[in-house]
Enzyme design. Structure first.
Site: not given
Ligand SMILES: Cc1cc2nc3c(=O)[nH]c(=O)nc-3n(C[C@H](O)[C@H](O)[C@H](O)COP(=O)(O)OP(=O)(O)OC[C@H]3O[C@@H](n4cnc5c(N)ncnc54)[C@H](O)[C@@H]3O)c2cc1C
Length: 405
Positions: A123, A125, A127-128, A132, A157, A384
């Site tokens: 899946f 979703l 991106e850089p 969240s 992913i 997630e």
């Molecule tokens: C091993 C692994 C497997 C993964 N597998 C998948 C996959 O299969 N498919 C996929 O699509 N993604 C995948 N991911 C990505 C994962 O879902 C994201 O890393 C996650 O959603 C967090 O996004 P981010 O890393 O961009 O962090 P960010 O969104 O940049 O967050 C950074 C920090 O800011 C905080 N923050 C952000 N917004 C807010 C807010 N509004 N209020 C308070 N705090 C906030 C967060 O809680 C976090 O502490 C995977 C990641 C890893 C490490």
């Protein structure tokens, strides 16, 4: 709600537990050390039907209930989270959007490959610019010749390398914000043809021709889940026919949010199993140290810690399976899924950290599984939907409820 598992659930739990002890426990440390995908066990799990536990039999699944699926995740994670995530990312993220939002021809085309474990799914979703804030997607899908041209890059992913079928999001109408995001099914060849050919799962020539322009990118070198495959998924002028759009244009974001609701219960079960695995190790260590179980005041702190872990694990079990019960009954469960995910992932971190502490230097050594478990626990608080995002979802749901919205 009473937690009642059927005899079939108990039998399945026992079967997965036995498998974990016999096939996963002996290799988990090495796979983690080498960051190696567990192809042999993927084949064994596919043979048992665990890549399609709750998928209807007509699409090649076992046709069991959602509780059975969670039991598989929980018991796999009790030994090794990478194995559990291989089933979870494939099932909840890769396959369930097709089951939930696909039309009949999409289901018939893709589900039999996925539910049987013949190929792995994922899946895309994140991106850089979209983690969240999933609505920040920059990947675009532009209409062209009756289909779409997709450009963008999905990062972190699960299965981007080993997998062959993916559901990805892309912006079809920037002006509509999150309502302008759609989702699509794309395919590519696995990066591990040799291993897939050796074990007999992971590659399906019948999927050809693959979606042009879809490929795996850089492999991530991670703190935990090291035997799970995590890479970039690159979409470079990927040409996708309209028949591969999942649901109507503009519904991709909402559908992904629904997928994540369910995914959070799955991660809850994984984190619950992980906490239980840490407890198992701490208990075994304590028994080895003090087999007589006599009155030893020096060990009281360890005993209290074990009691606290066991109590929290039991409480979490109610949260996870309680959210699942709501889902099964067709009741709203977004808040409860977030609570289950939040609490269980933070419990997994607490329990694994405590287990390392209880084992002392042994806990810090790779000889015991708890150091791997502690590393594996951290991402449960991030993937997630981070813990902060879960807290926002939970608080928002109460505020909406109390203001009658
Ligand atoms: C091993 C692994 C497997 C993964 N597998 C998948 C996959 O299969 N498919 C996929 O699509 N993604 C995948 N991911 C990505 C994962 O879902 C994201 O890393 C996650 O959603 C967090 O996004 P981010 O890393 O961009 O962090 P960010 O969104 O940049 O967050 C950074 C920090 O800011 C905080 N923050 C952000 N917004 C807010 C807010 N509004 N209020 C308070 N705090 C906030 C967060 O809680 C976090 O502490 C995977 C990641 C890893 C490490």
């Amino acid at each position: 709600m009473a937690l009642e598992f059927t005899k079939q659930h108990d039998t399945l739990r026992h079967e997965v537990r036995e498998f974990g002890l016999a096939e996963i426990a002996p290799v988990a440390r090495q796979l983690d050390a080498e960051s190696r995908f567990p192809w042999d066990n993927v084949k064994r799990m596919a043979d048992r039907g665990w890549f399609g536990v709750n998928v209807p039999e007509r699409y090649g699944g076992l046709g069991l209930d959602y509780i059975s699926y969670l039991i598989v995740l929980e018991e796999l994670a009790r030994i090794d989270v990478s194995h559990a995530m291989t089933v979870s990312a494939h099932s909840t993220l890769g396959m369930s959007p097709i089951l939930a939002f696909g039309d009949e021809s999409q289901k018939q085309r893709y589900l039999p490959f996925l539910a049987s474990g013949s190929v792995l799914g994922g899946f895309g979703l994140t991106e850089p610019s979209a983690g969240s804030d999933a609505g920040g997607s920059r990947t675009t899908a532009v209409r062209e010749n009756g289909g779409y041209r997709i450009n963008g890059s999905k990062i972190f992913i699960t299965h981007a390398g080993v997998g062959e079928i993916f559901v990805v999001t892309a912006v079809t109408d920037r002006a509509q914000g999150a309502r302008g995001i759609s989702s699509f099914i794309v395919t590519k060849e696995t990066t591990a043809r040799e291993q897939a050919d050796r074990v007999g799962v992971g590659h399906a020539p019948a999927l050809e021709p693959y979606t042009p322009g879809v490929r795996a990118g850089k492999k991530e070198d991670k703190m935990g889940w090291r035997a799970s495959d995590t890479r970039e998924l690159v979409l470079e002028d990927a040409i996708v026919p309209e028949s591969n759009r999942l649901g109507p244009e503009g519904e991709g974001f909402v559908n992904f949010m629904k997928t994540l609701d369910s995914g959070r219960i799955g991660i809850g079960a994984v984190a619950l199993g992980l906490a239980r695995g840490a407890f198992d190790a701490a208990l075994a260590f304590e028994q080895d140290r003090n087999p007589e179980d006599g009155p030893d005041p020096d060990r009281q702190a360890a005993r209290f810690a074990l009691a606290d872990m066991a109590t929290e694990i039991e409480a979490t079990r109610y949260l996870v399976y309680g959210a699942a019960a709501l889902r099964i009954r067709g009741r709203p469960y977004t808040r409860e899924a977030s609570m289950a995910k939040l609490y269980s992932s933070e419990l997994a971190m607490r329990a694994t950290t405590k287990a390392v502490q209880l084992l002392g230097a042994d806990g810090y050594s790779a000889e015991w599984p708890v150091e791997r478990m502690m590393r594996d626990a951290k991402i449960c608080e991030i993937g997630e939907g981070t813990s902060e995002v879960q807290r926002l979802v939970i608080a928002r749901s109460f505020i909406r409820e109390s203001s009658g919205r």
